[in-house]
Design a protein around this motif. Structure first.
Motif, PDB file in Angstrom:
ATOM      1  N   ARG A  42      18.989 -37.232  18.479  1.00  0.00           N
ATOM      2  CA  ARG A  42      17.917 -37.966  17.794  1.00  0.00           C
ATOM      3  C   ARG A  42      17.556 -39.096  18.732  1.00  0.00           C
ATOM      4  N   MET A  43      18.514 -39.651  19.368  1.00  0.00           N
ATOM      5  CA  MET A  43      18.405 -41.095  20.438  1.00  0.00           C
ATOM      6  C   MET A  43      17.519 -40.567  21.440  1.00  0.00           C
ATOM      7  N   ARG A  44      17.480 -39.366  22.065  1.00  0.00           N
ATOM      8  CA  ARG A  44      16.640 -39.076  22.945  1.00  0.00           C
ATOM      9  C   ARG A  44      15.310 -38.986  22.430  1.00  0.00           C
ATOM     10  N   ALA A  45      15.065 -38.527  21.314  1.00  0.00           N
ATOM     11  CA  ALA A  45      13.672 -38.111  20.722  1.00  0.00           C
ATOM     12  C   ALA A  45      13.045 -39.390  20.351  1.00  0.00           C
ATOM     13  N   VAL A  46      13.894 -40.481  19.907  1.00  0.00           N
ATOM     14  CA  VAL A  46      13.538 -41.706  19.361  1.00  0.00           C
ATOM     15  C   VAL A  46      12.993 -42.374  20.653  1.00  0.00           C
ATOM     16  N   ARG A  47      13.605 -42.586  22.061  1.00  0.00           N
ATOM     17  CA  ARG A  47      13.171 -43.058  22.990  1.00  0.00           C
ATOM     18  C   ARG A  47      11.897 -42.488  23.373  1.00  0.00           C
ATOM     19  N   LYS A  48      11.855 -41.197  23.477  1.00  0.00           N
ATOM     20  CA  LYS A  48      10.457 -40.449  23.726  1.00  0.00           C
ATOM     21  C   LYS A  48       9.317 -40.878  23.068  1.00  0.00           C
ATOM     22  N   ASP A  49       9.770 -41.110  21.650  1.00  0.00           N
ATOM     23  CA  ASP A  49       8.539 -41.449  20.660  1.00  0.00           C
ATOM     24  C   ASP A  49       8.184 -42.913  20.907  1.00  0.00           C
ATOM     25  N   VAL A  50       9.018 -43.692  21.237  1.00  0.00           N
ATOM     26  CA  VAL A  50       8.662 -45.130  21.633  1.00  0.00           C
ATOM     27  C   VAL A  50       7.785 -45.193  22.882  1.00  0.00           C
ATOM     28  N   ALA A  51       7.937 -44.285  23.963  1.00  0.00           N
ATOM     29  CA  ALA A  51       7.245 -44.271  25.224  1.00  0.00           C
ATOM     30  C   ALA A  51       6.028 -43.664  24.810  1.00  0.00           C
ATOM     31  N   ARG A  52       5.793 -42.588  23.863  1.00  0.00           N
ATOM     32  CA  ARG A  52       4.490 -41.988  23.525  1.00  0.00           C
ATOM     33  C   ARG A  52       3.698 -43.190  22.866  1.00  0.00           C
ATOM     34  N   VAL A  53       4.316 -44.058  21.876  1.00  0.00           N
ATOM     35  CA  VAL A  53       3.516 -45.122  21.101  1.00  0.00           C
ATOM     36  C   VAL A  53       3.005 -46.355  22.155  1.00  0.00           C
ATOM     37  N   LEU A  54       4.025 -46.458  23.100  1.00  0.00           N
ATOM     38  CA  LEU A  54       3.379 -47.443  23.948  1.00  0.00           C
ATOM     39  C   LEU A  54       2.421 -46.875  25.021  1.00  0.00           C
ATOM     40  N   THR A  55       2.496 -45.684  25.145  1.00  0.00           N
ATOM     41  CA  THR A  55       1.452 -45.067  26.298  1.00  0.00           C
ATOM     42  C   THR A  55       0.093 -45.193  25.519  1.00  0.00           C
ATOM     43  N   VAL A  56       0.108 -44.765  24.329  1.00  0.00           N
ATOM     44  CA  VAL A  56      -1.053 -44.860  23.431  1.00  0.00           C
ATOM     45  C   VAL A  56      -1.857 -46.159  23.339  1.00  0.00           C
ATOM     46  N   MET A  57      -0.872 -47.204  23.154  1.00  0.00           N
ATOM     47  CA  MET A  57      -1.267 -48.471  22.846  1.00  0.00           C
ATOM     48  C   MET A  57      -1.885 -48.933  24.105  1.00  0.00           C
ATOM     49  N   ASN A  58      -1.322 -48.777  25.272  1.00  0.00           N
ATOM     50  CA  ASN A  58      -1.839 -49.137  26.726  1.00  0.00           C
ATOM     51  C   ASN A  58      -3.138 -48.496  26.980  1.00  0.00           C
ATOM     52  N   GLN A  59      -3.324 -47.208  26.646  1.00  0.00           N
ATOM     53  CA  GLN A  59      -4.562 -46.264  26.683  1.00  0.00           C
ATOM     54  C   GLN A  59      -5.545 -47.160  26.136  1.00  0.00           C
ATOM     55  N   LYS A  60      -5.447 -47.270  24.810  1.00  0.00           N
ATOM     56  CA  LYS A  60      -6.188 -47.962  23.906  1.00  0.00           C
ATOM     57  C   LYS A  60      -6.984 -49.572  24.411  1.00  0.00           C
ATOM     58  N   ALA A  61      -5.728 -49.964  24.961  1.00  0.00           N
ATOM     59  CA  ALA A  61      -6.276 -51.339  25.441  1.00  0.00           C
ATOM     60  C   ALA A  61      -6.868 -51.241  26.649  1.00  0.00           C
ATOM     61  N   ALA A  62      -6.441 -50.373  27.570  1.00  0.00           N
ATOM     62  CA  ALA A  62      -7.457 -50.416  28.728  1.00  0.00           C
ATOM     63  C   ALA A  62      -8.797 -49.739  28.509  1.00  0.00           C
ATOM     64  N   ALA A  63      -9.028 -48.939  27.403  1.00  0.00           N
ATOM     65  CA  ALA A  63     -10.193 -48.407  26.895  1.00  0.00           C
ATOM     66  C   ALA A  63     -11.110 -49.599  26.497  1.00  0.00           C
ATOM     67  N   ALA A  64     -10.539 -50.490  25.651  1.00  0.00           N
ATOM     68  CA  ALA A  64     -11.249 -51.474  25.208  1.00  0.00           C
ATOM     69  C   ALA A  64     -11.492 -52.453  26.105  1.00  0.00           C
ATOM     70  N   ALA A  65     -10.721 -52.678  27.250  1.00  0.00           N
ATOM     71  CA  ALA A  65     -11.220 -53.607  28.331  1.00  0.00           C
ATOM     72  C   ALA A  65     -12.122 -53.256  29.001  1.00  0.00           C
ATOM     73  N   GLN A  66     -12.409 -51.764  29.334  1.00  0.00           N
ATOM     74  CA  GLN A  66     -13.525 -51.211  30.069  1.00  0.00           C
ATOM     75  C   GLN A  66     -14.750 -51.357  29.348  1.00  0.00           C
ATOM     76  N   SER A  67     -14.603 -51.309  28.162  1.00  0.00           N
ATOM     77  CA  SER A  67     -15.819 -51.187  27.183  1.00  0.00           C
ATOM     78  C   SER A  67     -16.463 -52.721  27.225  1.00  0.00           C
ATOM     79  N   ASN A  68     -15.589 -53.580  27.495  1.00  0.00           N
ATOM     80  CA  ASN A  68     -16.225 -54.931  27.527  1.00  0.00           C
ATOM     81  C   ASN A  68     -16.942 -55.426  28.457  1.00  0.00           C
TER      82      ASN A  68
END
Length: 68
Positions: A42-68
């Motif tokens: 479960r420790m490994r799964a949680v670490r990977k889930d954290v990475a997924r959330v951070l990746t999606v957050m960064n993708q959304k931030a980049a998309a928002a920055a490009q649209s402005n």
């Protein structure tokens, strides 16, 4: 948790998910240190889930920055 599920969430929901995952990771580390952990996988799964959330957050931030 799949990345497709995360892409449908709002940035606020992603932040809440990230906080929850980090709390779970802390609790798992604490359990491991005291020898009470039941599932080390479960420790490994949680670490990977954290990475997924951070990746999606960064993708959304980049998309928002490009649209402005």
């Amino acid at each position: 948790m799949k990345a497709a599920e995360l892409k449908d969430k709002t940035p606020e929901q992603l932040r809440e998910q990230l906080v929850a995952l980090k709390k779970e990771a802390f609790n798992l580390r604490f359990q491991q240190a005291t020898g009470q952990i039941e599932s080390t996988a479960r420790m490994r799964a949680v670490r990977k889930d954290v990475a997924r959330v951070l990746t999606v957050m960064n993708q959304k931030a980049a998309a928002a920055a490009q649209s402005n």
